[in-house]
Each structure stands twice: as structure tokens, then as C-alpha cells.
Design a protein around this motif. Structure first.
Motif, mmCIF file in Angstrom:
data_model
loop_
_atom_site.group_PDB
_atom_site.id
_atom_site.type_symbol
_atom_site.label_atom_id
_atom_site.label_comp_id
_atom_site.label_asym_id
_atom_site.label_seq_id
_atom_site.Cartn_x
_atom_site.Cartn_y
_atom_site.Cartn_z
ATOM 1 N N ARG A 271 -29.863 -1.119 -23.587
ATOM 2 C CA ARG A 271 -28.661 -0.350 -24.143
ATOM 3 C C ARG A 271 -27.423 -0.843 -23.821
ATOM 4 N N ASP A 272 -27.461 -1.565 -22.448
ATOM 5 C CA ASP A 272 -26.358 -2.006 -21.879
ATOM 6 C C ASP A 272 -26.719 -3.355 -20.862
ATOM 7 N N HIS A 273 -26.457 -4.451 -21.628
ATOM 8 C CA HIS A 273 -26.956 -5.695 -21.116
ATOM 9 C C HIS A 273 -25.684 -6.277 -20.247
ATOM 10 N N ALA A 274 -24.615 -5.665 -20.029
ATOM 11 C CA ALA A 274 -23.509 -6.236 -19.214
ATOM 12 C C ALA A 274 -23.735 -5.912 -17.770
ATOM 13 N N ARG A 275 -24.461 -4.875 -17.431
ATOM 14 C CA ARG A 275 -24.784 -4.646 -16.099
ATOM 15 C C ARG A 275 -25.981 -5.288 -15.433
ATOM 16 N N THR A 276 -25.911 -5.140 -14.082
ATOM 17 C CA THR A 276 -27.248 -5.114 -13.274
ATOM 18 C C THR A 276 -27.676 -4.025 -13.180
ATOM 19 N N HIS A 277 -28.960 -3.560 -13.462
ATOM 20 C CA HIS A 277 -29.642 -2.282 -13.445
ATOM 21 C C HIS A 277 -30.486 -2.255 -12.199
ATOM 22 N N LEU A 278 -30.299 -1.187 -11.368
ATOM 23 C CA LEU A 278 -31.193 -1.059 -10.362
ATOM 24 C C LEU A 278 -31.797 0.265 -10.728
ATOM 25 N N PHE A 279 -32.848 0.534 -10.189
ATOM 26 C CA PHE A 279 -33.595 1.924 -10.039
ATOM 27 C C PHE A 279 -34.337 2.088 -8.871
ATOM 28 N N VAL A 280 -34.403 3.306 -8.505
ATOM 29 C CA VAL A 280 -35.002 3.736 -7.066
ATOM 30 C C VAL A 280 -36.639 3.942 -7.132
ATOM 31 N N ALA A 281 -36.968 3.355 -6.196
ATOM 32 C CA ALA A 281 -38.519 3.539 -6.041
ATOM 33 C C ALA A 281 -38.570 4.261 -4.668
ATOM 34 N N ALA A 282 -38.801 5.961 -4.634
ATOM 35 C CA ALA A 282 -38.597 6.558 -3.596
ATOM 36 C C ALA A 282 -39.703 6.414 -2.381
ATOM 37 N N ASP A 283 -40.888 6.369 -2.712
ATOM 38 C CA ASP A 283 -42.006 6.098 -1.925
ATOM 39 C C ASP A 283 -43.065 5.393 -2.378
ATOM 40 N N THR A 284 -44.265 5.145 -1.732
ATOM 41 C CA THR A 284 -45.264 4.316 -2.250
ATOM 42 C C THR A 284 -46.308 5.214 -3.168
ATOM 43 N N GLY A 285 -47.090 4.665 -3.675
ATOM 44 C CA GLY A 285 -47.951 5.439 -4.581
ATOM 45 C C GLY A 285 -49.401 5.958 -3.934
ATOM 46 N N HIS A 286 -49.396 6.076 -2.652
ATOM 47 C CA HIS A 286 -50.672 6.617 -1.947
ATOM 48 C C HIS A 286 -50.970 7.807 -2.413
ATOM 49 N N ARG A 287 -49.839 8.701 -2.280
ATOM 50 C CA ARG A 287 -49.988 10.259 -2.641
ATOM 51 C C ARG A 287 -50.766 10.483 -3.935
ATOM 52 N N TYR A 288 -50.436 9.573 -4.759
ATOM 53 C CA TYR A 288 -50.671 9.664 -6.436
ATOM 54 C C TYR A 288 -52.070 9.064 -6.797
ATOM 55 N N VAL A 289 -52.695 8.660 -6.097
ATOM 56 C CA VAL A 289 -53.841 7.846 -6.388
ATOM 57 C C VAL A 289 -54.872 8.553 -7.229
ATOM 58 N N GLU A 290 -55.139 9.917 -6.822
ATOM 59 C CA GLU A 290 -56.014 10.459 -7.826
ATOM 60 C C GLU A 290 -55.541 11.019 -9.206
ATOM 61 N N GLN A 291 -54.187 11.553 -8.774
ATOM 62 C CA GLN A 291 -53.632 12.389 -10.098
ATOM 63 C C GLN A 291 -53.096 11.252 -11.231
ATOM 64 N N VAL A 292 -52.857 10.054 -10.762
ATOM 65 C CA VAL A 292 -51.918 9.013 -11.339
ATOM 66 C C VAL A 292 -52.824 7.814 -11.672
ATOM 67 N N TYR A 293 -53.069 7.003 -10.533
ATOM 68 C CA TYR A 293 -53.533 5.861 -10.585
ATOM 69 C C TYR A 293 -55.039 5.728 -10.945
ATOM 70 N N ALA A 294 -55.825 6.717 -10.660
ATOM 71 C CA ALA A 294 -57.212 6.710 -10.815
ATOM 72 C C ALA A 294 -57.364 6.845 -12.594
ATOM 73 N N ARG A 295 -56.150 7.262 -13.218
ATOM 74 C CA ARG A 295 -56.192 7.335 -14.309
ATOM 75 C C ARG A 295 -55.497 6.432 -15.352
ATOM 76 N N HIS A 296 -55.477 5.256 -14.626
ATOM 77 C CA HIS A 296 -54.214 4.103 -15.220
ATOM 78 C C HIS A 296 -54.927 3.799 -16.639
ATOM 79 N N ALA A 297 -55.978 3.797 -17.110
ATOM 80 C CA ALA A 297 -56.590 3.568 -18.414
ATOM 81 C C ALA A 297 -55.953 4.601 -19.366
ATOM 82 N N GLU A 298 -55.704 5.775 -18.872
ATOM 83 C CA GLU A 298 -55.098 6.655 -19.941
ATOM 84 C C GLU A 298 -53.549 6.334 -20.294
ATOM 85 N N ALA A 299 -53.093 5.713 -19.106
ATOM 86 C CA ALA A 299 -51.369 5.711 -19.373
ATOM 87 C C ALA A 299 -51.175 5.207 -20.681
ATOM 88 N N LEU A 300 -49.918 5.809 -20.948
ATOM 89 C CA LEU A 300 -49.020 5.522 -22.509
ATOM 90 C C LEU A 300 -48.678 4.181 -22.262
#
Length: 326
Positions: A271-300
């Protein structure tokens, strides 16, 4: 050469995901906050080396405070939520911190409220302890000034859009504040889970959401609402899709709040190509391996997702809504 590992961990990396869309990637987002706060308390004489610092945490602030206490020869006690996993528990123990976990609660509100009540009782019994009050004290804004300096150095010119989670507010709010003080045009976009009271989404629940660190079931008094230009509320499935999409697109392995921020930042950039866009990645994905990344095939498929645009909290609806705030 660095004097302590915390001095390394506090430095974020800026990673280009696609043109004009940059990931502000942290290993542990709240290390700058904890280091800056403890250093100020020591310099002001509020605490001394050897004192005990206490706070509540659902995850990464616990490790951040433990590292800061290790760095400055302090004792650390954490009242933790049930989301403190075995990996984090072992690190806290090895760093010399003590962990007291509350009993499982039916809701985030009960969990956060019980942790604060537990700390209040602890301080009453041990008046020499210092409560860090990460949810309430503006001292946690101080450490992110260096992060803003890094952004200013790495991206020296042009308007910016910064997207990230709003937990205590100290990270995204502090970075934007410092950049604006320097005269930078910064649009600040906050990311929240449904159920958070901070920006009025407590009437919508998401039982699958496990990123309590970016939401609040009780009042967080150091969130400066006026700083934010736009808000996004996302459910678990969309945060998961963003996290998996970020890994596939860039190789950045990050947590659920990072996925939610990535999804919101992509929409903001479209919606806004005039800016440089930054987004924050707060931590690594290790805490979410079972709940999230093990289910990567189900991701939208993130290319098919878009938010429901509303004018305010009363119009919110899952799974993803966005509204102007300022």
C-alpha cells in the motif's frame, strides 16, 4: 572483542527480504531493554551489584533479564508463565536465575494477573528485591536507543515504516521515538493478537494463540498509544503462515510474532511503496518447532491472505483485521 555475550546478543541484524522490505532480526529482542534498564538502575544507585531483580515473563524477557543480571553480577528471580519451555528453563538455571512458574490458567488474563500478584506478595516479603516492572516502567525504553542508531546508520535516508509486536511497547515504541527525535519520518505499525486489551481486542478470543509476549490481558502502562499509526490483529493460523513464509522466502527462522509482523509488513508495503519497510523478528523459531514449523505443510499461502480493514476495535473480526490508530 566483547566483554559479555549479552553485548553481542543485543545487536540486531538487518536482512533484506525483498527490495525495500527489511527484517530487523534479533536473537533475543528484550536484551537491549534489560541491559539498558539494569545499567541505569546501577548508575543511579537504585540497586547495587548482588541485589535481586525480579519480574514476570512469558519467555524472552526472562532470558534477557537473566543475561543482564549475569553481566552485572546481580541475582535474578523470574515468575514465569506455563509457556516457559524446558530449553529456556535450563538456560535460566545455568545462568543462576531462579524460576517460579504459576499454575496453568484458563486464559492469558488469569495467567498474567496471577504472575503480577505473585510478584507483589514476593516484594512484600522481601523488600530488598527490586521489581523490574517490564509491563509498566518507561526505563525499558532506554536500551533500544542503540537499536535506533543502528537503523539510522544502516538505512541513512528516506521515510521508514516500522512494524512489530506491541507487548510492553518498549521495543517498537522506543525505536520509533528515537528515530523521530532525529527528524526521521517514521510510520509505526503495531501488531497484536486477538484477546489483548491494550488496543481493545479483548472481546475476541483465539484459543490457539501462543504468543502472549505481544499481547496483554492486563493494563500495560508503558505502552504509549499515541506513537502508533496503524494496528494489525492476527490469529494463530495467520501468524503461523507468516512465520513459515518468512523462513521459505528468506531463510530467517523466527518466532510467531515475527511471522505476524512479516505478514503485516508485506501488506503495508503493498500500500505504500514510498517508504522502506522494516519489521521486527523478536526471537528465533526454536520455541515454536513443534507447534508451528513441524506443521509447515499445513501453513496458509501468504500470497492469498489479506486483512479485514476496519475503522476501530469495535469492528474487529478474526482472523486478521487492521485499523488506523493515530
Amino acid at each position: 572483542m566483547h566483554d559479555h555475550i549479552a553485548e553481542v546478543v543485543k545487536q540486531p541484524a538487518l536482512v533484506t527480504v525483498r527490495p525495500e522490505l527489511i527484517c530487523l532480526r534479533f536473537e533475543i529482542l528484550k536484551v537491549p531493554s534489560a541491559l539498558g534498564a539494569v545499567r541505569r538502575l546501577l548508575d543511579s544507585g537504585t540497586v547495587r551489584a548482588g541485589d535481586t531483580l525480579v519480574d514476570s515473563s512469558s519467555g524472552i524477557y526472562a532470558l534477557a533479564l537473566a543475561l543482564a543480571c549475569h553481566r552485572y553480577d546481580m541475582r535474578c528471580h523470574i515468575v514465569g508463565s506455563t509457556t516457559v519451555d524446558p530449553t529456556l528453563r535450563v538456560q535460566l538455571e545455568a545462568l543462576g536465575a531462579t524460576l517460579e512458574q504459576v499454575d496453568p490458567s484458563r486464559s492469558l488474563r488469569l495467567d498474567q494477573g496471577e504472575r503480577v500478584r505473585r510478584i507483589t506478595r514476593l516484594i512484600e516479603r522481601n523488600p530488598s528485591y527490586h521489581w523490574m516492572r517490564q509491563y509498566h516502567d518507561d526505563i525499558h525504553y532506554l536500551g533500544y536507543r542503540e537499536v535506533a542508531e543502528t537503523i539510522a546508520r544502516e538505512i541513512p535516508t528516506g521515510p521508514l515504516s516500522l512494524t512489530g509486536g506491541v507487548g510492553t511497547g518498549a521495543s517498537t515504541g522506543a525505536i520509533a521515538t528515537r528515530l523521530r527525535e532525529q527528524g526521521r519520518d517514521v510510520r509505526l505499525v503495531g501488531v497484536q493478537p486477538f484477546g489483548s486489551v491494550t488496543f481493545g481486542a479483548e472481546h475476541i478470543t483465539d484459543p490457539d494463540m501462543i504468543i502472549a509476549g505481544i499481547g496483554s490481558a492486563i493494563e500495560f502502562r508503558n505502552v504509549r498509544h499515541r506513537l502508533y499509526d496503524q494496528l494489525h490483529w492476527l490469529d494463530f493460523e495467520h501468524a503461523m503462515a507468516g512465520a513459515v513464509g518468512l523462513l521459505r522466502d528468506s531463510g530467517v527462522f523466527a518466532g510467531l510474532s515475527s511471522g505476524a509482523s512479516y505478514l503485516a509488513a508485506r501488506w503495508e508495503q503493498e500500500r505504500d511503496h514510498a517508504r522502506t519497510h522494516l519489521f521486527v523478528a523478536a526471537d528465533t523459531g526454536h520455541r515454536y518447532v513443534e507447534q508451528v514449523y513441524a506443521r509447515h505443510a499445513e501453513a496458509l499461502d501468504i500470497d492469498t491472505l489479506k486483512p479485514h480493514e476496519v475503522t476501530g476495535p469495535r469492528e474487529l473480526s478474526a482472523p486478521w483485521s487492521t485499523a488506523p490508530w493515530r
